[in-house]
Design an enzyme around this catalytic site. Structure first.
Site, PDB file in Angstrom:
ATOM      1  N   PRO A  86       7.003   0.274  14.407  1.00  0.00           N
ATOM      2  CA  PRO A  86       5.722   0.727  13.542  1.00  0.00           C
ATOM      3  C   PRO A  86       5.055  -0.641  13.341  1.00  0.00           C
ATOM      4  CG  PRO A  86       7.716   0.661  12.413  1.00  0.00           C
ATOM      5  CD  PRO A  86       8.053   0.331  13.884  1.00  0.00           C
ATOM      6  N   SER A  87       3.801  -0.568  12.622  1.00  0.00           N
ATOM      7  CA  SER A  87       3.411  -1.687  11.940  1.00  0.00           C
ATOM      8  C   SER A  87       3.874  -1.892  10.591  1.00  0.00           C
ATOM      9  CB  SER A  87       1.786  -1.967  11.732  1.00  0.00           C
ATOM     10  OG  SER A  87       1.191  -1.540  13.086  1.00  0.00           O
ATOM     11  N   TYR A  88       4.248  -0.968  10.089  1.00  0.00           N
ATOM     12  CA  TYR A  88       4.616  -1.073   8.602  1.00  0.00           C
ATOM     13  C   TYR A  88       6.275  -0.605   8.432  1.00  0.00           C
ATOM     14  CZ  TYR A  88      -0.228  -1.515   7.884  1.00  0.00           C
ATOM     15  OH  TYR A  88      -1.520  -2.025   8.132  1.00  0.00           O
ATOM     16  N   TYR A 128       7.727   3.457  17.131  1.00  0.00           N
ATOM     17  CA  TYR A 128       8.660   2.372  17.470  1.00  0.00           C
ATOM     18  C   TYR A 128       7.938   1.419  18.422  1.00  0.00           C
ATOM     19  CZ  TYR A 128      12.630  -0.802  17.110  1.00  0.00           C
ATOM     20  OH  TYR A 128      13.388  -1.638  16.831  1.00  0.00           O
ATOM     21  N   ASP A 173      -4.283  10.067   6.593  1.00  0.00           N
ATOM     22  CA  ASP A 173      -4.110   8.679   7.067  1.00  0.00           C
ATOM     23  C   ASP A 173      -5.455   8.150   6.863  1.00  0.00           C
ATOM     24  OD1 ASP A 173      -2.192   7.153   9.215  1.00  0.00           O
ATOM     25  OD2 ASP A 173      -4.350   6.567   9.343  1.00  0.00           O
ATOM     26  N   TRP A 199       0.856  -1.171  -0.133  1.00  0.00           N
ATOM     27  CA  TRP A 199      -0.034   0.012  -0.017  1.00  0.00           C
ATOM     28  C   TRP A 199       0.897   1.467  -0.165  1.00  0.00           C
ATOM     29  CZ3 TRP A 199       0.319   3.751   4.028  1.00  0.00           C
ATOM     30  CH2 TRP A 199       0.539   3.412   5.302  1.00  0.00           C
ATOM     31  N   HIS A 211       7.877   6.354   7.976  1.00  0.00           N
ATOM     32  CA  HIS A 211       6.764   7.305   7.959  1.00  0.00           C
ATOM     33  C   HIS A 211       6.678   8.084   9.259  1.00  0.00           C
ATOM     34  CE1 HIS A 211       5.188   3.520   9.173  1.00  0.00           C
ATOM     35  NE2 HIS A 211       4.385   4.361   9.975  1.00  0.00           N
ATOM     36  N   GLU A 246      -4.657   6.491  -4.346  1.00  0.00           N
ATOM     37  CA  GLU A 246      -4.845   7.599  -3.379  1.00  0.00           C
ATOM     38  C   GLU A 246      -4.145   8.688  -3.804  1.00  0.00           C
ATOM     39  OE1 GLU A 246      -4.687   7.110   0.957  1.00  0.00           O
ATOM     40  OE2 GLU A 246      -4.104   4.987   0.689  1.00  0.00           O
ATOM     41  N   LYS A 261      -7.057   6.447   8.845  1.00  0.00           N
ATOM     42  CA  LYS A 261      -8.027   6.639  10.182  1.00  0.00           C
ATOM     43  C   LYS A 261      -8.775   8.131  10.190  1.00  0.00           C
ATOM     44  CE  LYS A 261      -4.663   4.506  13.356  1.00  0.00           C
ATOM     45  NZ  LYS A 261      -3.516   4.925  12.921  1.00  0.00           N
TER      46      LYS A 261
HETATM   47  P1  M7G Z   1       2.401   2.503  11.847  1.00  0.00           P
HETATM   48  O1  M7G Z   1       3.093   3.063  12.930  1.00  0.00           O
HETATM   49  O2  M7G Z   1       3.265   1.556  10.959  1.00  0.00           O
HETATM   50  O3  M7G Z   1       1.292   1.715  12.179  1.00  0.00           O
HETATM   51  O4  M7G Z   1       1.490   3.480  11.278  1.00  0.00           O
HETATM   52  P2  M7G Z   1       0.044   1.720  13.307  1.00  0.00           P
HETATM   53  O5  M7G Z   1      -1.004   1.450  11.987  1.00  0.00           O
HETATM   54  O6  M7G Z   1       0.019   0.475  14.038  1.00  0.00           O
HETATM   55  O7  M7G Z   1      -0.048   2.883  13.760  1.00  0.00           O
HETATM   56  C1  M7G Z   1       1.044   3.455   9.723  1.00  0.00           C
HETATM   57  C2  M7G Z   1      -0.019   4.283   9.561  1.00  0.00           C
HETATM   58  O8  M7G Z   1      -0.513   4.330   8.055  1.00  0.00           O
HETATM   59  C3  M7G Z   1      -1.330   4.350  10.623  1.00  0.00           C
HETATM   60  O9  M7G Z   1      -1.501   5.481  10.955  1.00  0.00           O
HETATM   61  C4  M7G Z   1      -2.244   3.675   9.756  1.00  0.00           C
HETATM   62  O10 M7G Z   1      -3.600   4.211   9.714  1.00  0.00           O
HETATM   63  C5  M7G Z   1      -1.979   4.298   8.026  1.00  0.00           C
HETATM   64  N1  M7G Z   1      -2.328   3.453   7.212  1.00  0.00           N
HETATM   65  C6  M7G Z   1      -2.339   1.935   7.020  1.00  0.00           C
HETATM   66  N2  M7G Z   1      -2.780   1.822   5.825  1.00  0.00           N
HETATM   67  C7  M7G Z   1      -2.693   0.376   5.355  1.00  0.00           C
HETATM   68  C8  M7G Z   1      -2.958   2.864   5.039  1.00  0.00           C
HETATM   69  C9  M7G Z   1      -3.500   2.979   3.555  1.00  0.00           C
HETATM   70  O11 M7G Z   1      -3.846   2.131   2.786  1.00  0.00           O
HETATM   71  N3  M7G Z   1      -3.576   4.402   3.518  1.00  0.00           N
HETATM   72  C10 M7G Z   1      -3.523   5.369   4.097  1.00  0.00           C
HETATM   73  N4  M7G Z   1      -3.428   6.750   3.723  1.00  0.00           N
HETATM   74  N5  M7G Z   1      -3.027   5.101   5.565  1.00  0.00           N
HETATM   75  C11 M7G Z   1      -2.802   4.011   5.784  1.00  0.00           C
END
Ligand code: M7G
Length: 328
Positions: free
Chosen positions: A262-264, A260, A196, A166, A268, A176, A198
């Site tokens: 993160p999920s991804y 820290y 985001d 993504w 970012h 997006e 969210k």
């Molecule tokens: P993170 O700190 O890696 O993980 O943040 P978290 O989700 O546990 O906070 C990743 C951020 O990317 C989060 O705030 C998610 O809401 C946002 N996010 C995740 N996805 C899959 C997407 C997406 O497809 N599009 C957008 N715009 N934001 C996303």
């Protein structure tokens, strides 16, 4: 404050792209054109909060002639918009009395459909890891040294982390693209600032954007050195300017931070309204970008070496690894 002059955000078709794209490649796969929740069967309620008016569900969906697919669905009642309160109160046909006592009365108001939105986030196909991410569980603190990172965490995230397709879709404008708020195209020191998923972008009280850096391979805070200072400073300053210009929120009303863990694992930075109690702003997870910059200015290897404390959910495999290594 209600946002009246937004980028083309009301585009419903595009909103359906606001989902984790899983491992299946580009933004249009998986849900396709059919109803994304067709044949939804509830498996479990992963988590719910009466206070936040949210519920996290695990279910199965079936498309035409397809096998059942796991899905995570997040339902969230939208915040009130000050500008729609008067029409809501004046025009709602249904105002049912529930209780009256002296000067006190409680009614049930049934808003017209356009004022009764439920933000619906769908992750499909959802992996086991997605399902666990949203499941309410006990959490435990881990203190990860620089050595622990190299020996335990890094091999683990290299084998197990979420797909970041993504993220690449955003960077490559495959998803997006019409939501981008600001872009610095420099391949080394540039980034894309985007709402985001969210945030429904309807009011700035819960403003939430993320800056996704252009260079690939910077997994997290742990990889940052003084070489990344120009990138981080661009994100901080240009991100603040772009948000001021677009949403009229000054930098001193923004919380700008990295997670820290993160999920991804593609670097970012989170930008949230200071007054918004966004998930993930607790001290064991959020690292203010201005502090990160100062720490790297003092010591280029600050994040490679220092012990970082964070919380893991009870059934997370990484916690098991720390336990097996006798580290917690
Ligand atoms: P993170 O700190 O890696 O993980 O943040 P978290 O989700 O546990 O906070 C990743 C951020 O990317 C989060 O705030 C998610 O809401 C946002 N996010 C995740 N996805 C899959 C997407 C997406 O497809 N599009 C957008 N715009 N934001 C996303």
């Amino acid at each position: 404050m209600l946002l009246m002059t937004m980028a083309p955000t009301g585009d419903k078709r595009k909103r359906e792209d606001d989902t984790e794209n899983g491992d299946s490649g580009d933004a249009k796969s998986s849900a396709g054109t059919q109803h994304p929740l067709s044949g939804f069967r509830l498996q479990t309620v992963l988590r719910e909060s009466a206070r936040d008016k949210t519920i996290f569900l695990h279910g199965q969906v079936t498309g035409d002639g397809q096998d059942a697919e796991d899905a995570v669905v997040i339902l969230e009642r939208a915040p009130f918009h000050v500008d729609t309160i008067s029409p809501l109160l004046a025009n709602s046909p249904e105002l049912k009395l529930q209780l009256k006592n002296d000067i006190y009365s409680v009614y049930q108001l049934t808003p017209p459909p356009e004022l009764n939105e439920v933000k619906t986030t769908i992750i499909r196909p959802a992996t086991d890891k997605h399902i666990k991410k949203y499941l309410r569980q006990e959490i435990y603190l881990v203190q990860e040294t620089g050595e622990d990172y190299k020996n335990i965490t890094l091999p683990f995230i290299e084998s197990q982390s979420f797909s970041i397709q993504w993220v690449y879709n955003i960077l490559e404008k495959k998803a997006e693209a019409d939501r981008i708020v600001y872009e610095n195209p420099d391949p080394e020191h540039g980034f894309i600032l985007i709402p985001d998923f969210k945030w429904n972008q309807k009011q700035v009280e819960d403003l939430y954007l993320i800056a996704i850096c252009n260079p690939r391979g910077i997994k997290s805070l742990r990889d940052l050195t003084a070489d990344h200072l120009p990138l981080l400073k661009n994100i901080l300053h240009e991100g603040q300017e772009a948000i001021l210009k677009r949403y009229s929120i000054p930098g001193n009303q923004l919380r700008i931070y990295l997670h820290y863990q993160p999920s991804y694992y593609h670097l970012h930075v989170h930008f949230t309204a200071l007054g918004h109690d966004a998930p993930g702003i607790t001290v064991e997870r959020a690292h203010l970008l201005c502090d990160v910059i100062q720490n790297l200015e003092m010591d280029s290897r600050y994040y490679a070496g220092r012990t970082l404390t964070y919380a893991l959910r009870a059934d997370e495999a990484l916690l098991k690894q720390f336990k097996e290594a006798g580290k917690c």
